[in-house]
Design a protein around this motif. Sequence first.
Motif, PDB file in Angstrom:
ATOM      1  N   GLU A  50      80.212  14.030 107.828  1.00  4.03           N
ATOM      2  CA  GLU A  50      80.290  12.839 108.676  1.00  4.03           C
ATOM      3  C   GLU A  50      78.912  12.233 108.905  1.00  4.03           C
ATOM      4  N   ARG A  51      77.920  13.059 109.096  1.00  3.84           N
ATOM      5  CA  ARG A  51      76.570  12.565 109.390  1.00  3.84           C
ATOM      6  C   ARG A  51      75.814  12.136 108.136  1.00  3.84           C
ATOM      7  N   LEU A  52      76.073  12.804 107.000  1.00  2.00           N
ATOM      8  CA  LEU A  52      75.272  12.564 105.799  1.00  2.00           C
ATOM      9  C   LEU A  52      76.075  11.991 104.637  1.00  2.00           C
ATOM     10  N   GLY A  53      77.379  11.987 104.755  1.00  6.74           N
ATOM     11  CA  GLY A  53      78.204  11.590 103.632  1.00  6.74           C
ATOM     12  C   GLY A  53      78.433  12.768 102.708  1.00  6.74           C
ATOM     13  N   PRO A  54      79.300  12.619 101.718  1.00 13.13           N
ATOM     14  CA  PRO A  54      79.573  13.714 100.779  1.00 13.13           C
ATOM     15  C   PRO A  54      78.300  14.105 100.034  1.00 13.13           C
ATOM     16  N   PRO A  55      78.036  15.399  99.884  1.00 16.78           N
ATOM     17  CA  PRO A  55      76.847  15.840  99.148  1.00 16.78           C
ATOM     18  C   PRO A  55      77.012  15.628  97.657  1.00 16.78           C
ATOM     19  N   ASP A  56      75.903  15.641  96.951  1.00 12.53           N
ATOM     20  CA  ASP A  56      75.956  15.547  95.497  1.00 12.53           C
ATOM     21  C   ASP A  56      76.468  16.841  94.880  1.00 12.53           C
ATOM     22  N   GLU A  57      76.220  17.935  95.560  1.00 12.21           N
ATOM     23  CA  GLU A  57      76.775  19.225  95.140  1.00 12.21           C
ATOM     24  C   GLU A  57      77.137  19.998  96.394  1.00 12.21           C
ATOM     25  N   ALA A  58      78.223  20.748  96.330  1.00 10.63           N
ATOM     26  CA  ALA A  58      78.628  21.595  97.450  1.00 10.63           C
ATOM     27  C   ALA A  58      79.185  22.897  96.898  1.00 10.63           C
ATOM     28  N   ARG A  59      78.683  24.004  97.415  1.00 12.02           N
ATOM     29  CA  ARG A  59      79.165  25.314  96.995  1.00 12.02           C
ATOM     30  C   ARG A  59      79.332  26.195  98.225  1.00 12.02           C
ATOM     31  N   ARG A  60      80.439  26.864  98.303  1.00  8.48           N
ATOM     32  CA  ARG A  60      80.666  27.851  99.354  1.00  8.48           C
ATOM     33  C   ARG A  60      80.677  29.230  98.700  1.00  8.48           C
ATOM     34  N   HIS A  61      79.870  30.121  99.238  1.00  7.50           N
ATOM     35  CA  HIS A  61      79.738  31.459  98.678  1.00  7.50           C
ATOM     36  C   HIS A  61      80.381  32.473  99.620  1.00  7.50           C
ATOM     37  N   ASP A  62      81.154  33.373  99.024  1.00  5.89           N
ATOM     38  CA  ASP A  62      81.884  34.377  99.797  1.00  5.89           C
ATOM     39  C   ASP A  62      80.915  35.417 100.361  1.00  5.89           C
ATOM     40  N   VAL A 126      69.850  18.244 110.043  1.00  6.03           N
ATOM     41  CA  VAL A 126      70.799  17.254 109.526  1.00  6.03           C
ATOM     42  C   VAL A 126      70.406  15.851 109.962  1.00  6.03           C
ATOM     43  N   TRP A 127      69.987  15.700 111.196  1.00  7.21           N
ATOM     44  CA  TRP A 127      69.589  14.380 111.674  1.00  7.21           C
ATOM     45  C   TRP A 127      68.302  13.888 111.017  1.00  7.21           C
ATOM     46  N   ALA A 128      67.384  14.787 110.712  1.00  7.79           N
ATOM     47  CA  ALA A 128      66.154  14.384 110.019  1.00  7.79           C
ATOM     48  C   ALA A 128      66.489  13.770 108.667  1.00  7.79           C
ATOM     49  N   LEU A 129      67.385  14.428 107.929  1.00 11.60           N
ATOM     50  CA  LEU A 129      67.788  13.898 106.626  1.00 11.60           C
ATOM     51  C   LEU A 129      68.590  12.616 106.801  1.00 11.60           C
ATOM     52  N   ARG A 130      69.431  12.550 107.823  1.00 11.47           N
ATOM     53  CA  ARG A 130      70.217  11.333 108.064  1.00 11.47           C
ATOM     54  C   ARG A 130      69.306  10.125 108.276  1.00 11.47           C
ATOM     55  N   LEU A 131      68.270  10.282 109.105  1.00 19.30           N
ATOM     56  CA  LEU A 131      67.383   9.163 109.406  1.00 19.30           C
ATOM     57  C   LEU A 131      66.592   8.746 108.175  1.00 19.30           C
ATOM     58  N   LEU A 132      66.163   9.698 107.359  1.00 16.77           N
ATOM     59  CA  LEU A 132      65.457   9.353 106.126  1.00 16.77           C
ATOM     60  C   LEU A 132      66.355   8.557 105.188  1.00 16.77           C
ATOM     61  N   ARG A 133      67.609   8.945 105.107  1.00 19.65           N
ATOM     62  CA  ARG A 133      68.549   8.252 104.226  1.00 19.65           C
ATOM     63  C   ARG A 133      68.884   6.862 104.772  1.00 19.65           C
ATOM     64  N   GLU A 134      69.044   6.759 106.086  1.00 17.60           N
ATOM     65  CA  GLU A 134      69.341   5.457 106.694  1.00 17.60           C
ATOM     66  C   GLU A 134      68.217   4.462 106.456  1.00 17.60           C
ATOM     67  N   LEU A 135      66.973   4.946 106.546  1.00 19.56           N
ATOM     68  CA  LEU A 135      65.810   4.078 106.375  1.00 19.56           C
ATOM     69  C   LEU A 135      65.397   3.950 104.915  1.00 19.56           C
ATOM     70  N   ASP A 136      66.075   4.686 104.034  1.00 16.40           N
ATOM     71  CA  ASP A 136      65.777   4.691 102.600  1.00 16.40           C
ATOM     72  C   ASP A 136      64.304   5.003 102.343  1.00 16.40           C
ATOM     73  N   LEU A 137      63.834   6.038 103.005  1.00 11.02           N
ATOM     74  CA  LEU A 137      62.440   6.457 102.865  1.00 11.02           C
ATOM     75  C   LEU A 137      62.301   7.473 101.737  1.00 11.02           C
ATOM     76  N   PRO A 138      61.084   7.635 101.208  1.00 12.73           N
ATOM     77  CA  PRO A 138      60.867   8.639 100.163  1.00 12.73           C
ATOM     78  C   PRO A 138      61.271  10.026 100.672  1.00 12.73           C
ATOM     79  N   ARG A 139      61.986  10.733  99.833  1.00 15.36           N
ATOM     80  CA  ARG A 139      62.448  12.057 100.245  1.00 15.36           C
ATOM     81  C   ARG A 139      62.771  12.878  98.996  1.00 15.36           C
ATOM     82  N   PRO A 140      62.618  14.174  99.098  1.00 16.36           N
ATOM     83  CA  PRO A 140      62.979  15.040  97.974  1.00 16.36           C
ATOM     84  C   PRO A 140      64.485  15.286  97.984  1.00 16.36           C
ATOM     85  N   ALA A 141      64.956  15.935  96.967  1.00 14.74           N
ATOM     86  CA  ALA A 141      66.309  16.479  97.049  1.00 14.74           C
ATOM     87  C   ALA A 141      66.287  17.581  98.099  1.00 14.74           C
ATOM     88  N   VAL A 142      67.268  17.585  98.961  1.00 12.08           N
ATOM     89  CA  VAL A 142      67.338  18.587 100.027  1.00 12.08           C
ATOM     90  C   VAL A 142      68.531  19.490  99.776  1.00 12.08           C
TER      91      VAL A 142
END
Length: 385
Positions: A50-62, A126-142
């Motif tokens: 909800e906060r970041l949108g669907p990830p580019d990759e998602a894995r759940r490990h048992d 999560v909010w740090a990444l959300r704000l970077l994405r909202e502002l379209d600032l330079p960021r690495p893959a997280v």
Amino acid sequence: MSPHRIESLARAALPEMTDDLRMLVEHETPSDDKELLNAGLAAVEAWAYERLGPPDEARRHDGGPHGDMLELLYRGTSPATVLVLCHYDTVWPAGTLAKWPFHVAEDGRASGPGVFDMKSGLMQAVWALRLLRELDLPRPAVRLFLNGDEEIGSPASRPYVERLSEDTVATLVCEAAAGPEGALKTARKGGGIFELTVDGVESHAGLDPERGASAVHALAELVPRIVALGSPELGTTVNVGVIGGGTARNVVAGQAHCGIDVRIAVPAEADRIDTALAALRPTDTRVRATLTGGWNRPPMVPGPASELLFKQAQTIAADLGWTARETSVGGASDGNFVAALGRPVLDGLGGVGDGAHARHEHVLLAHIPARTALIAGLLMACATR
């Protein structure tokens, strides 16, 4: 863009961030309750989407009997990758929330089980990444990695932490900050958990005392020798925290045991402690001592790359108008695993407050915007590496 802009946006969003923190705390996630851990992780995953949108990759490990792990990758504007570590489990047993609900006091202290260790850090990441994405600032893959067994030593998640940190420019650990100044954690002690079991010979304490060999007496003899292995000058502490044994007052005890906690700041101390514990022998040769357990986490010793990360944090904090300090703490985290492999890591980026594992656990809401901006600033800095 200055981190001031990010902090300003985070300050405006603080009521919403506080609501998110409440939601995280109100999902009880004790390390020993698989059902609650599953429900808590499902809530965290839905919230992250909800906060970041669907990830580019998602894995759940048992995680087997322990909490599962969730790995979410959000691609950035640069090829660099940063690993962000957060655990969602807490030390608080099921039902704690009923007597100790999430609460915000008039002075801005938010309290509740796990609010400081470390659900506020998870929320800020999560909010740090959300704000970077909202502002379209330079960021690495997280690569956001969430595990549910940190409080019990990360038995299931350790291999994932070590593997995922391999191809990253940095690992950021959003564990709680240290002290009222919110110091960052650049060094942590390693820890060992051991159990010493002593087997003696039972007999009647009145009729045949000489035929017995007391395990309790032998353990009482060994405990001072165990504690004496501590070396304050090297940062090594040894604590016998649990002790038990025997069956009745009038029985020469046939069995006794104790639980031992060891913390080391110097890696070489592990060999010394191992050798000394293995050599423990009671004076009475009829009594046998058996040692089990081992080292849970290696010490977190900063290398040059980690020191550079802290200096970047200092620069970002100074731009925000406060001084970032560093400290070494006795507790361990998943960052210990990363540091032991010689990889850059910075810890203590989470909430500012007090009371980890205690009933006065709380975070100071006023610090959340600045800490969120610090995490975002570090992510921006890593994007240019």
